[in-house]
Design an enzyme around this catalytic site. Structure first.
Site, short mmCIF file in Angstrom:
data_model
loop_
_atom_site.label_atom_id
_atom_site.label_comp_id
_atom_site.label_asym_id
_atom_site.label_seq_id
_atom_site.Cartn_x
_atom_site.Cartn_y
_atom_site.Cartn_z
N HIS A 239 33.64 13.16 39.41
CA HIS A 239 34.66 14.16 39.75
C HIS A 239 33.98 15.50 39.92
CE1 HIS A 239 38.50 16.27 39.75
NE2 HIS A 239 37.88 17.18 39.03
N LYS B 136 44.15 12.41 34.77
CA LYS B 136 44.12 11.63 36.02
C LYS B 136 42.94 10.65 36.02
CE LYS B 136 44.45 15.61 38.05
NZ LYS B 136 44.75 16.88 38.69
N ASP C 112 51.30 15.71 34.90
CA ASP C 112 50.31 16.68 35.38
C ASP C 112 50.76 17.30 36.69
OD1 ASP C 112 47.66 18.00 35.55
OD2 ASP C 112 47.53 16.76 37.34
N SER D 187 44.20 18.37 32.56
CA SER D 187 44.70 18.02 33.89
C SER D 187 43.72 17.07 34.60
CB SER D 187 44.89 19.32 34.69
OG SER D 187 45.10 19.06 36.04
N ARG E 53 51.94 25.78 36.71
CA ARG E 53 50.78 26.64 36.40
C ARG E 53 50.40 27.48 37.62
NH1 ARG E 53 46.44 22.62 34.95
NH2 ARG E 53 45.11 24.47 34.81
#
Ligand code: URA
Length: 439
Positions: free
Chosen positions: A89, A194, A168, A190, A175
């Site tokens: 990621h 995921k 989320d 967050s 947010r």
């Protein structure tokens, strides 16, 4: 829980967080469950996000929030796949096409790569948008199709489906409009909710820092990278992180079609350099952790799979399995577009190329989205002719701006892009892409 009871419990939780006390696991779970079900209104969740921004969270609270958000939707199970699973990621940057290379490369080294990816927003491009420029490529697979492609090919890249982490999605939307994005515990939970829901056993994080990144300081990037790794390990995943430089765009292309073309060139060994080295490093970390191999061995394996064409073959198989046509993609580059080239006005060395400014120009040309849902121009973007450290003479090309819709705006964008380049008489100190390793 009934609506009023949930709201009263939420008020007590908000009082507690405001006063700086740590919340209990059950309290956090019930609050997130209530929010997902619509029993906790948006204003209470917004207040919670602001309280977390101001008061922070302990590692245990962050883990509880992550777990609760992960459980708000479906979690994917890869027990039927006989290979170890891994994903990487990136926190996102300008010209960040690394996933297009890293994921098939790791898959070519015997790791299954289930990768739920995102769409671009602001100056940060999205892997799904890039892949969707390949004619026919379906970047919105159902979960069943995603699982089938991972089982059959070893790698799939598709957007997160509605069933994954609905809490989320709802929280992130709040947010975004309440000034509560910039909080390490909220960002960490967050991202991780995921990734944990996606189910990969190994996670490698690329936390970008610099002008074109979400994290502007090394301290913040270190804090986020450490939180991502320690929380993932505590939750039973293997994890590592690299903090990497995002002051200059990654590679030459910033856009969508041009970035995919650059990634394909890297997979074919045609673009050696620091960006390809970083791809190899990330894939090697995935392979080493997932397969329990020494890092040197995993790195050698990645280099061999790039050299023998197996990494590109994996990418091509994934594209075909998701309906994409690489021959038609190659022809896209021949489509007529409006172009404008900028040149060096003095000779010297390229000392800096400001990623933020390049990203903003690419966005203005139509390569990205100002708001979720905006359409992008797949052929729009900036293609650099130089990298930091290159020597340039007066008149040497610095970059080409491109868009397919209309020529309007190109000259203004070009003037802006020119400001991204700093040319100095002396060569800059070489700066490595990898700033810190948490492995
Ligand atoms: N990316 C995410 O998925 N969530 C955040 O909060 C920030 C970046």
């Amino acid at each position: 829980m009934c609506y009023n009871t949930a709201m009263t419990a939420a008020k007590l939780l908000l009082d507690k967080k405001r006063e700086g006390h740590a919340l209990g696991s059950a309290e956090i779970r019930e609050f997130v469950t209530g929010f997902t079900r619509g029993e906790i209104p948006d204003y209470q969740m917004s207040a919670f996000a602001m309280a977390v921004c101001c008061r922070g969270m302990t590692p245990r609270e962050t883990a509880d929030l992550t777990d609760a958000m992960m459980r708000s939707g479906v979690t994917v199970d890869w027990r039927d796949v006989p290979l170890p699973t891994a994903d990487k990621h990136s926190t996102g940057g300008v010209g960040d096409k690394l996933s297009l290379v890293v994921q098939p490369l790791a898959a070519a080294c015997g790791v299954a790569v289930p990768s739920l990816t995102g769409r671009g927003l602001g100056i940060t491009g999205g892997t799904a948008d890039k892949l969707e420029t390949i004619p026919g490529y379906n970047a919105a697979l159902s979960l069943d199709a995603f699982k089938r492609v991972v089982s059959e090919v070893g790698v799939s890249m598709t957007v997160q489906t509605e069933e994954i982490c609905p809490a989320d999605r709802k929280l992130y939307a709040l947010r975004d409009v309440t000034g509560t994005v910039a909080s390490i515990p909220l960002i960490c939970s967050s991202i991780l909710s995921k990734k944990w829901a996606e189910g990969a056993g190994t996670l490698v994080f690329d936390v970008k820092v610099g002008s074109g990144a979400f994290m502007k300081t090394r301290e913040e990037a270190h804090e986020l990278a450490t939180a991502l790794v320690t929380s993932s390990r505590a939750a039973g995943r293997k994890a590592a992180a690299l903090v990497t430089d995002m002051d200059a765009p990654l590679g030459f292309a910033v856009g969508n079609v041009n970035e995919v073309a650059e990634a394909i060139a890297m997979l074919n060994g045609e673009r050696p350099g620091a960006v390809l080295d970083l791809c190899v490093e990330e894939a090697a970390l995935m392979v080493s952790l997932a397969r329990d191999l020494p890092l040197d061995e995993a790195r050698a394996m990645c280099l061999a799979r790039l050299a023998d064409g197996a990494a590109f073959a994996k990418f091509a198989q994934m594209v075909a399995a998701q309906g994409g046509d690489l021959d038609r993609f190659a022809r896209l580059r021949e489509a007529p577009t409006f172009k404008f080239r900028i040149q060096a006005m003095k000779s010297g060395f390229v000392a800096a190329i400001d990623a933020d400014r390049v990203g903003r120009v690419a966005l203005a040309l139509g390569a990205g989205r100002e708001r979720a849902g905006d359409r992008i121009d797949p052929l729009a973007g900036v293609t650099l002719s130089v990298q930091v450290g290159d020597r340039v003479a007066v008149g040497a090309p610095l970059a080409t701006l491109e868009k397919s819709t209309a020529p309007e705006g190109l000259e203004k964008a070009a003037a802006e892009l020119y400001k991204a380049f700093r040319v100095e008489p002396a060569a800059p100190e070489p700066k490595p892409l990898v700033i810190e390793r948490i492995v």
